[in-house]
Scaffold this motif. Structure first.
Motif, PDB file in Angstrom:
ATOM      1  N   ASP A   4       0.826  -1.204   0.000  1.00 41.16           N
ATOM      2  CA  ASP A   4       0.000   0.000   0.000  1.00 41.16           C
ATOM      3  C   ASP A   4       0.865   1.260   0.000  1.00 41.16           C
ATOM      4  OD1 ASP A   4      -2.390  -1.408  -0.003  1.00 41.16           O
ATOM      5  OD2 ASP A   4      -2.445  -1.522   2.172  1.00 41.16           O
ATOM      6  N   CYS A   5       1.942   1.233   0.733  1.00 37.17           N
ATOM      7  CA  CYS A   5       2.826   2.406   0.794  1.00 37.17           C
ATOM      8  C   CYS A   5       3.608   2.591  -0.502  1.00 37.17           C
ATOM      9  CB  CYS A   5       3.796   2.278   1.954  1.00 37.17           C
ATOM     10  SG  CYS A   5       3.043   2.512   3.555  1.00 37.17           S
ATOM     11  N   THR A  18      11.916  13.774   2.143  1.00 38.87           N
ATOM     12  CA  THR A  18      13.031  13.389   3.002  1.00 38.87           C
ATOM     13  C   THR A  18      12.854  14.059   4.357  1.00 38.87           C
ATOM     14  OG1 THR A  18      14.371  15.239   2.217  1.00 38.87           O
ATOM     15  CG2 THR A  18      14.652  13.138   1.077  1.00 38.87           C
ATOM     16  N   GLY A  19      13.556  13.531   5.323  1.00 38.63           N
ATOM     17  CA  GLY A  19      13.596  14.142   6.645  1.00 38.63           C
ATOM     18  C   GLY A  19      12.248  14.198   7.338  1.00 38.63           C
ATOM     19  N   GLN A  20      11.938  15.352   7.889  1.00 44.45           N
ATOM     20  CA  GLN A  20      10.716  15.545   8.661  1.00 44.45           C
ATOM     21  C   GLN A  20       9.463  15.315   7.829  1.00 44.45           C
ATOM     22  OE1 GLN A  20      11.695  15.259  11.872  1.00 44.45           O
ATOM     23  NE2 GLN A  20      10.225  16.868  12.355  1.00 44.45           N
ATOM     24  N   ALA A  24       6.490  12.650   8.642  1.00 45.45           N
ATOM     25  CA  ALA A  24       5.101  13.086   8.765  1.00 45.45           C
ATOM     26  C   ALA A  24       4.188  12.309   7.825  1.00 45.45           C
ATOM     27  CB  ALA A  24       4.994  14.585   8.498  1.00 45.45           C
ATOM     28  N   LEU A  25       4.638  12.049   6.605  1.00 45.24           N
ATOM     29  CA  LEU A  25       3.844  11.276   5.654  1.00 45.24           C
ATOM     30  C   LEU A  25       3.651   9.834   6.117  1.00 45.24           C
ATOM     31  CD1 LEU A  25       5.194  12.513   2.221  1.00 45.24           C
ATOM     32  CD2 LEU A  25       2.883  12.772   3.090  1.00 45.24           C
ATOM     33  N   ILE A  26       4.701   9.228   6.628  1.00 48.88           N
ATOM     34  CA  ILE A  26       4.600   7.851   7.115  1.00 48.88           C
ATOM     35  C   ILE A  26       3.660   7.779   8.307  1.00 48.88           C
ATOM     36  CG2 ILE A  26       5.889   5.973   8.216  1.00 48.88           C
ATOM     37  CD1 ILE A  26       8.254   6.746   6.406  1.00 48.88           C
ATOM     38  N   LEU A  27       3.728   8.747   9.193  1.00 44.74           N
ATOM     39  CA  LEU A  27       2.825   8.792  10.338  1.00 44.74           C
ATOM     40  C   LEU A  27       1.381   8.950   9.885  1.00 44.74           C
ATOM     41  CD1 LEU A  27       2.435   8.834  13.397  1.00 44.74           C
ATOM     42  CD2 LEU A  27       2.793  11.300  13.308  1.00 44.74           C
ATOM     43  N   ILE A  31      -1.682   6.226  10.438  1.00 44.73           N
ATOM     44  CA  ILE A  31      -2.954   6.578  11.074  1.00 44.73           C
ATOM     45  C   ILE A  31      -4.120   6.228  10.158  1.00 44.73           C
ATOM     46  CG2 ILE A  31      -4.372   8.515  11.866  1.00 44.73           C
ATOM     47  CD1 ILE A  31      -1.739   9.789  12.904  1.00 44.73           C
ATOM     48  N   ALA A  32      -4.015   6.580   8.879  1.00 50.56           N
ATOM     49  CA  ALA A  32      -5.090   6.280   7.928  1.00 50.56           C
ATOM     50  C   ALA A  32      -5.287   4.767   7.781  1.00 50.56           C
ATOM     51  CB  ALA A  32      -4.771   6.905   6.568  1.00 50.56           C
ATOM     52  N   TYR A  33      -4.198   4.015   7.743  1.00 51.54           N
ATOM     53  CA  TYR A  33      -4.279   2.563   7.602  1.00 51.54           C
ATOM     54  C   TYR A  33      -4.933   1.941   8.836  1.00 51.54           C
ATOM     55  CZ  TYR A  33      -2.823  -1.979   5.823  1.00 51.54           C
ATOM     56  OH  TYR A  33      -2.802  -3.256   5.321  1.00 51.54           O
TER      57      TYR A  33
END
Length: 58
Positions: A4-5, A18-20, A24-27, A31-33
């Motif tokens: 999915d990712c 990259t970085g922050q 934030a995108l992974i978090l 949450i959505a998953y």
């Protein structure tokens, strides 16, 4: 969740984050998953699983 990712809908690779921003995108994806999984479990407990799902082509 890995598929999915990558290419299954979230297309995380095409963001070039990259970085922050990547964190934030992974978090946000996690949450959505989680919400989607919990909603699926709830509908399964209510007996709605036969009405919700992927369409099958004949």
């Amino acid at each position: 969740m890995f598929k999915d990712c990558k290419t299954g809908g979230y297309n995380l690779e095409s963001t070039y984050a990259t970085g922050q921003r990547l964190i934030a995108l992974i978090l946000l994806i996690a949450i959505a998953y989680t919400i989607a999984v919990l909603a699926g479990r709830n509908s399964q407990k209510m007996g709605l699983q036969q009405y919700v799902g992927r369409l099958q082509e004949f």
